[in-house]
Design an enzyme around this catalytic site. Sequence first.
Site, mmCIF file in Angstrom:
data_model
loop_
_atom_site.group_PDB
_atom_site.id
_atom_site.type_symbol
_atom_site.label_atom_id
_atom_site.label_comp_id
_atom_site.label_asym_id
_atom_site.label_seq_id
_atom_site.Cartn_x
_atom_site.Cartn_y
_atom_site.Cartn_z
ATOM 1 N N ARG A 159 0.849 -1.201 0.000
ATOM 2 C CA ARG A 159 0.000 0.000 0.000
ATOM 3 C C ARG A 159 0.878 1.242 0.000
ATOM 4 N NH1 ARG A 159 -1.824 2.017 4.603
ATOM 5 N NH2 ARG A 159 -2.576 0.068 5.488
ATOM 6 N N TYR A 184 -11.000 19.623 -15.808
ATOM 7 C CA TYR A 184 -11.634 18.316 -16.056
ATOM 8 C C TYR A 184 -12.892 18.167 -15.181
ATOM 9 C CZ TYR A 184 -11.976 13.196 -16.084
ATOM 10 O OH TYR A 184 -12.404 11.914 -16.189
ATOM 11 N N LYS A 235 -4.321 8.025 -19.532
ATOM 12 C CA LYS A 235 -4.471 8.568 -20.889
ATOM 13 C C LYS A 235 -3.180 8.339 -21.680
ATOM 14 C CE LYS A 235 -8.402 9.890 -19.179
ATOM 15 N NZ LYS A 235 -8.597 11.227 -18.652
ATOM 16 N N ASP A 242 -2.288 20.221 -14.028
ATOM 17 C CA ASP A 242 -2.660 18.951 -14.648
ATOM 18 C C ASP A 242 -2.069 18.940 -16.058
ATOM 19 O OD1 ASP A 242 -3.954 16.887 -16.055
ATOM 20 O OD2 ASP A 242 -5.807 17.086 -14.907
HETATM 21 C C1 LIG Z 1 -9.045 11.634 -17.441
HETATM 22 C C2 LIG Z 1 -8.539 12.856 -16.829
HETATM 23 C C3 LIG Z 1 -8.434 12.973 -15.435
HETATM 24 C C4 LIG Z 1 -8.867 11.874 -14.499
HETATM 25 O O1 LIG Z 1 -8.110 10.722 -14.659
HETATM 26 P P1 LIG Z 1 -8.632 9.239 -14.267
HETATM 27 O O2 LIG Z 1 -7.437 8.396 -14.481
HETATM 28 O O3 LIG Z 1 -9.767 8.930 -15.199
HETATM 29 O O4 LIG Z 1 -9.097 9.307 -12.866
HETATM 30 C C5 LIG Z 1 -7.929 14.152 -14.928
HETATM 31 N N1 LIG Z 1 -7.544 15.162 -15.731
HETATM 32 C C6 LIG Z 1 -7.648 15.097 -17.069
HETATM 33 C C7 LIG Z 1 -7.207 16.252 -17.899
HETATM 34 C C8 LIG Z 1 -8.144 13.947 -17.666
HETATM 35 O O5 LIG Z 1 -8.255 13.880 -19.008
#
Ligand SMILES: *Cc1c(COP(=O)(O)O)cnc(C)c1O
Length: 402
Positions: free
Chosen positions: A70, A123, A220, A195
């Site tokens: 963990r 997001y 992604k 982000d």
């Molecule tokens: C998909 C996404 C998230 C969230 O990510 P998850 O892995 O689905 O929790 C956050 N920020 C952006 C810009 C995203 O495209």
Amino acid sequence: MTVSKPQRANASRERKPSLDTLAVWAGEEESVPGGATQVPVVHSVAFGYADVDQWQQVALGRAPGHIYSRNTNPTVEAFERKVMALEGAPAATSFATGMAAISNTMFALLAPGDHVVSIKDSYGGTNKVFTEFLPRVNVRVSLCDTEDYGAIEAAVASGCAMLYLESPTNPTLKVTDIARLSAAAHRAGALVVVDNTFATPINQNPLALGADIVVHSATKFLGGHADALGGVICGPTELVQRVYHYREITGATLHPSAAYLLLRGLKTLHLRIRQQNASAQRIAVHLSRHPKVSAVFYPGLPGHRHHDVAARQMRGFGGVLSFMLEGGFDQVRSVLPKLRLAHRAANLGSVETVVGPPSTTSHVENTAAERAALGIPEGLVRYSVGIEDTGDLIADLDQALA
Ligand SMILES: *Cc1c(COP(=O)(O)O)cnc(C)c1O
């Protein structure tokens, strides 16, 4: 959590490897039993020690090693090391998903009474943390118009603990000046979190532009194959340590199997992003001349409102674009099923092209009224370019639009 190793004395005179080389090699230096050339998936929950004193030293963080998965795990650590190298950061820690990375970072670094400033275009899940969960613990949230630097700077200057940015944004590809807004936040004593999911470290390094923490949904582009969820943050050791401590206790840990898939995906990140940058640019130009398309959003287009900022702070404009169809949502409903080379799914950044409207993807968490208030038209289509042949993708779009 992973922290960079002390530099060797002569390291500064050695040739610095490029991001392409780091994508392939970084993070995998630990010797592996039997001379395996690939990082193994270590499924073990715990790590055993014959010597209790040594066990204690590791548990106290005074000696390297793992105690319980963990907290830390060798496969997960290799993934963290690779991302850390690509973002040029001193430390990194990872999470089960991108949203876990984002929410853990906020809840670890913000306290009741704090003020956090962000943009309206974050997001959808991030927007929910701002509007639903942070206010519950008495954190005050100001969501400013993404293009209104005056409003963002005034909100920050009024007293602020964190400025949270996302650039380019999802799904309208707005770009914010990270260096300018980081400087404004630092004048107010605020931390800057960015982000970087859409850009990836190949196209943009927010830490080099002045941000304190960079976050990714590794689900992604980093993983790139749409087969593993994950999240990661990078930054200075002291900040990452605070977020890591929160995550080790709340438990949103990245699974070793997912870490392995993400690590393998990362080895081709530079090749995929190069192809996706080039393809997205050609497709954006093509669609911007198409009679059935009323608008195209892509920061690589010279006519994009933030093209200059994007050209200054990014090395490439990314693999996602969005476009508006004449005829609104009825047209979206009729065109999307005709595409042959695209998954209609709530994902992006994978080797296959993925397409969808914001109402089922980035902003599925929001109501139609909320999307309208956020300036997201219902006739918008988000198109995440895969690594297919560009001409084939253009032909596919043309036949679906015909
Ligand atoms: C998909 C996404 C998230 C969230 O990510 P998850 O892995 O689905 O929790 C956050 N920020 C952006 C810009 C995203 O495209």
